[in-house]
Design an enzyme around this catalytic site. Structure first.
Site, PDB file in Angstrom:
ATOM      1  N   GLY A  16      -6.698   0.825   1.441  1.00 23.39           N
ATOM      2  CA  GLY A  16      -5.687   0.245   2.325  1.00 23.39           C
ATOM      3  C   GLY A  16      -6.274  -0.102   3.685  1.00 23.39           C
ATOM      4  O   GLY A  16      -5.584  -0.037   4.707  1.00 23.39           O
ATOM      5  N   ASP A  66      -6.852  -3.366  -6.694  1.00 27.41           N
ATOM      6  CA  ASP A  66      -5.677  -2.498  -6.680  1.00 27.41           C
ATOM      7  C   ASP A  66      -6.146  -1.064  -6.955  1.00 27.41           C
ATOM      8  O   ASP A  66      -6.890  -0.831  -7.918  1.00 27.41           O
ATOM      9  CB  ASP A  66      -4.720  -2.972  -7.788  1.00 27.41           C
ATOM     10  CG  ASP A  66      -3.357  -2.305  -7.721  1.00 27.41           C
ATOM     11  OD1 ASP A  66      -3.290  -1.084  -7.462  1.00 27.41           O
ATOM     12  OD2 ASP A  66      -2.357  -3.003  -7.948  1.00 27.41           O
ATOM     13  N   VAL A  67      -5.705  -0.117  -6.140  1.00 26.84           N
ATOM     14  CA  VAL A  67      -6.155   1.275  -6.350  1.00 26.84           C
ATOM     15  C   VAL A  67      -5.725   1.811  -7.718  1.00 26.84           C
ATOM     16  O   VAL A  67      -6.257   2.811  -8.186  1.00 26.84           O
ATOM     17  CB  VAL A  67      -5.659   2.239  -5.244  1.00 26.84           C
ATOM     18  CG1 VAL A  67      -6.275   1.895  -3.903  1.00 26.84           C
ATOM     19  CG2 VAL A  67      -4.135   2.289  -5.165  1.00 26.84           C
ATOM     20  N   TYR A 158       9.048   8.285  -2.405  1.00 26.75           N
ATOM     21  CA  TYR A 158       8.076   8.378  -1.309  1.00 26.75           C
ATOM     22  C   TYR A 158       7.960   9.816  -0.809  1.00 26.75           C
ATOM     23  O   TYR A 158       6.854  10.338  -0.635  1.00 26.75           O
ATOM     24  CB  TYR A 158       8.501   7.438  -0.179  1.00 26.75           C
ATOM     25  CG  TYR A 158       7.489   7.294   0.942  1.00 26.75           C
ATOM     26  CD1 TYR A 158       6.355   6.494   0.775  1.00 26.75           C
ATOM     27  CD2 TYR A 158       7.678   7.923   2.160  1.00 26.75           C
ATOM     28  CE1 TYR A 158       5.431   6.346   1.808  1.00 26.75           C
ATOM     29  CE2 TYR A 158       6.768   7.778   3.198  1.00 26.75           C
ATOM     30  CZ  TYR A 158       5.644   6.978   3.016  1.00 26.75           C
ATOM     31  OH  TYR A 158       4.734   6.825   4.043  1.00 26.75           O
ATOM     32  N   ALA A 161       6.155  11.837  -3.383  1.00 26.94           N
ATOM     33  CA  ALA A 161       4.716  11.525  -3.429  1.00 26.94           C
ATOM     34  C   ALA A 161       3.985  12.123  -2.231  1.00 26.94           C
ATOM     35  O   ALA A 161       2.884  12.662  -2.364  1.00 26.94           O
ATOM     36  CB  ALA A 161       4.509  10.014  -3.469  1.00 26.94           C
TER      37      ALA A 161
HETATM   38  N1  LIG Z   1       3.520   3.232   9.221  1.00 23.94           N
HETATM   39  C1  LIG Z   1       4.072   4.433   9.258  1.00 23.94           C
HETATM   40  O1  LIG Z   1       4.985   4.691  10.062  1.00 23.94           O
HETATM   41  C2  LIG Z   1       3.572   5.524   8.338  1.00 23.94           C
HETATM   42  C3  LIG Z   1       4.080   6.801   8.535  1.00 23.94           C
HETATM   43  C4  LIG Z   1       3.651   7.824   7.717  1.00 23.94           C
HETATM   44  C5  LIG Z   1       2.712   7.578   6.732  1.00 23.94           C
HETATM   45  N2  LIG Z   1       2.233   6.333   6.549  1.00 23.94           N
HETATM   46  C6  LIG Z   1       1.238   6.144   5.487  1.00 23.94           C
HETATM   47  O2  LIG Z   1       0.069   5.577   6.034  1.00 23.94           O
HETATM   48  C7  LIG Z   1      -0.598   4.791   5.049  1.00 23.94           C
HETATM   49  C8  LIG Z   1      -0.844   3.403   5.602  1.00 23.94           C
HETATM   50  O3  LIG Z   1       0.412   2.831   5.911  1.00 23.94           O
HETATM   51  P1  LIG Z   1       0.589   1.535   6.829  1.00 23.94           P
HETATM   52  O4  LIG Z   1       1.755   1.780   7.674  1.00 23.94           O
HETATM   53  O5  LIG Z   1      -0.700   1.141   7.428  1.00 23.94           O
HETATM   54  O6  LIG Z   1       1.022   0.491   5.692  1.00 23.94           O
HETATM   55  P2  LIG Z   1       0.785  -1.073   5.548  1.00 23.94           P
HETATM   56  O7  LIG Z   1       0.734  -1.705   6.881  1.00 23.94           O
HETATM   57  O8  LIG Z   1       1.783  -1.523   4.553  1.00 23.94           O
HETATM   58  O9  LIG Z   1      -0.688  -1.153   4.904  1.00 23.94           O
HETATM   59  C9  LIG Z   1      -0.902  -0.588   3.639  1.00 23.94           C
HETATM   60  C10 LIG Z   1      -2.300  -0.886   3.175  1.00 23.94           C
HETATM   61  O10 LIG Z   1      -2.448  -0.352   1.862  1.00 23.94           O
HETATM   62  C11 LIG Z   1      -2.846  -1.391   0.976  1.00 23.94           C
HETATM   63  N3  LIG Z   1      -2.296  -1.176  -0.352  1.00 23.94           N
HETATM   64  C12 LIG Z   1      -1.009  -0.981  -0.700  1.00 23.94           C
HETATM   65  N4  LIG Z   1      -0.894  -0.859  -2.029  1.00 23.94           N
HETATM   66  C13 LIG Z   1      -2.156  -0.966  -2.530  1.00 23.94           C
HETATM   67  C14 LIG Z   1      -2.689  -0.936  -3.831  1.00 23.94           C
HETATM   68  N5  LIG Z   1      -1.915  -0.763  -4.908  1.00 23.94           N
HETATM   69  N6  LIG Z   1      -4.018  -1.087  -3.992  1.00 23.94           N
HETATM   70  C15 LIG Z   1      -4.831  -1.289  -2.910  1.00 23.94           C
HETATM   71  N7  LIG Z   1      -4.368  -1.312  -1.650  1.00 23.94           N
HETATM   72  C16 LIG Z   1      -3.048  -1.167  -1.467  1.00 23.94           C
HETATM   73  C17 LIG Z   1      -2.326  -2.670   1.618  1.00 23.94           C
HETATM   74  O11 LIG Z   1      -3.077  -3.795   1.241  1.00 23.94           O
HETATM   75  P3  LIG Z   1      -2.650  -4.839   0.098  1.00 23.94           P
HETATM   76  O12 LIG Z   1      -1.168  -5.025   0.184  1.00 23.94           O
HETATM   77  O13 LIG Z   1      -3.464  -6.034   0.412  1.00 23.94           O
HETATM   78  O14 LIG Z   1      -3.079  -4.193  -1.188  1.00 23.94           O
HETATM   79  C18 LIG Z   1      -2.568  -2.373   3.090  1.00 23.94           C
HETATM   80  O15 LIG Z   1      -3.915  -2.656   3.443  1.00 23.94           O
HETATM   81  C19 LIG Z   1       0.300   4.823   3.813  1.00 23.94           C
HETATM   82  O16 LIG Z   1      -0.147   5.811   2.920  1.00 23.94           O
HETATM   83  C20 LIG Z   1       1.652   5.213   4.379  1.00 23.94           C
HETATM   84  O17 LIG Z   1       2.471   5.822   3.418  1.00 23.94           O
HETATM   85  C21 LIG Z   1       2.642   5.285   7.330  1.00 23.94           C
END
Ligand SMILES: NC(=O)c1ccc[n+]([C@@H]2O[C@H](COP(=O)([O-])OP(=O)(O)OC[C@H]3O[C@@H](n4cnc5c(N)ncnc54)[C@H](OP(=O)(O)O)[C@@H]3O)[C@@H](O)[C@H]2O)c1
Length: 253
Positions: A16, A66-67, A158, A161
């Protein structure tokens, strides 16, 4: 003391890494000297992340995939070995969210959220296992969430997980402790990324969430830099199996 936080000569795989928190954490690791392999499905996002890291003097390569594709984790590890000579750090950050009442959540949505957030880290940990064990060192950081610690409605897959990844972290920390590998989780609170855009676009929801954050605001992706560097460096040598919340105090209020 600053050597404690240097990562020169190390290889890091960040899932990601195309945008959001993954990109910011990769930028932090690259600035500390690590060569970064960024994994995501969108090639254009990955290219932008690589460009940002290289323009700051760092090293990064992209692996598009894709992971959930079983070929992708071995491919990412192979790229890390080829470009940077070793794999020392794994940040399991790729995640997805689904928001709906449970009766309106299709089985496929539930399964996808569980799989991306849990099966993905499982696959990547399996792929680094022989390398980390052979070199008797390695750092795994699983990106959890405050929603693995407390519940919110309409997010059952979510929350399950993210609580699951905390248990996974503790189990693997026990299993890999004797091999010199640290396994920890980083649990962000509300951060400003694409994933949380719905919150930032809905003022009453944003206000309600921020009212529960003692520091009185959300996090920006770069606010994770210090914690990810700590968890991936010698600075955290004796820290394993822990969940570190980076949430402005949301989980203690
Ligand atoms: N933002 C928040 O407030 C928050 C809070 C708590 C935890 N988190 C966690 O932090 C992590 C990052 O979140 P974020 O906010 O940065 O999300 P984001 O902006 O949606 O980015 C998610 C990243 O993961 C990649 N991804 C998603 N599904 C994938 C797949 N099947 N295979 C490969 N890559 C995949 C996406 O790229 P592609 O779509 O190009 O594949 C993207 O680069 C996540 O685990 C999320 O649950 C976020």
């Amino acid at each position: 003391m600053s050597d404690l936080f240097r990562l020169d000569g190390q290889g890091a795989v960040i899932t990601g890494g195309g945008r959001g928190l993954g990109r910011a954490m990769a930028q932090a690791l690259a600035a500390a000297g690590a060569g970064c392999v960024l994994v995501a499905r969108r090639e254009d996002d990955l290219a932008e992340s690589v460009k940002l890291i290289e323009s700051a003097g760092g090293k990064a390569v992209a692996v598009v995939g894709d992971v959930l594709d079983p070929e992708v984790a071995p491919r990412a590890v192979a790229a890390c070995l080829e470009h940077f000579g070793s794999v020392n750090i794994l940040v399991n950050n790729a995640g997805q969210l689904s928001i709906a009442p449970i009766e309106d959540t299709p089985d496929e949505d539930w399964q996808r959220v569980i799989d991306v957030n849990l099966m993905g880290p499982f696959r990547f940990c399996k792929a680094v296992a022989p390398h980390f064990k052979a070199q008797k060192s390695g750092k795994v950081v699983n990106i959890a969430s405050v929603l693995g610690t407390f519940g919110v409605g309409e997010s059952s897959a979510y929350c399950a997980a993210k609580a699951g990844i905390m248990g996974f972290t503790r189990s693997l920390a026990v299993e890999w402790g004797p091999h010199g590998v640290n396994v920890n989780a980083l649990a962000p609170g509300l951060f400003n990324t694409d994933m949380s855009a719905g919150v930032f676009q809905t003022q009453p929801i944003y206000d309600a969430i921020v009212a529960g954050i003692p520091r009185g605001t959300h996090g920006e992706p770069e606010d994770l830099a210090g914690t990810i560097l700590y968890l991936c460096s010698k600075a955290s040598a004796h820290v394993t199996g822990q969940v570190i919340h980076v949430d402005g105090g949301a989980t203690i209020a």
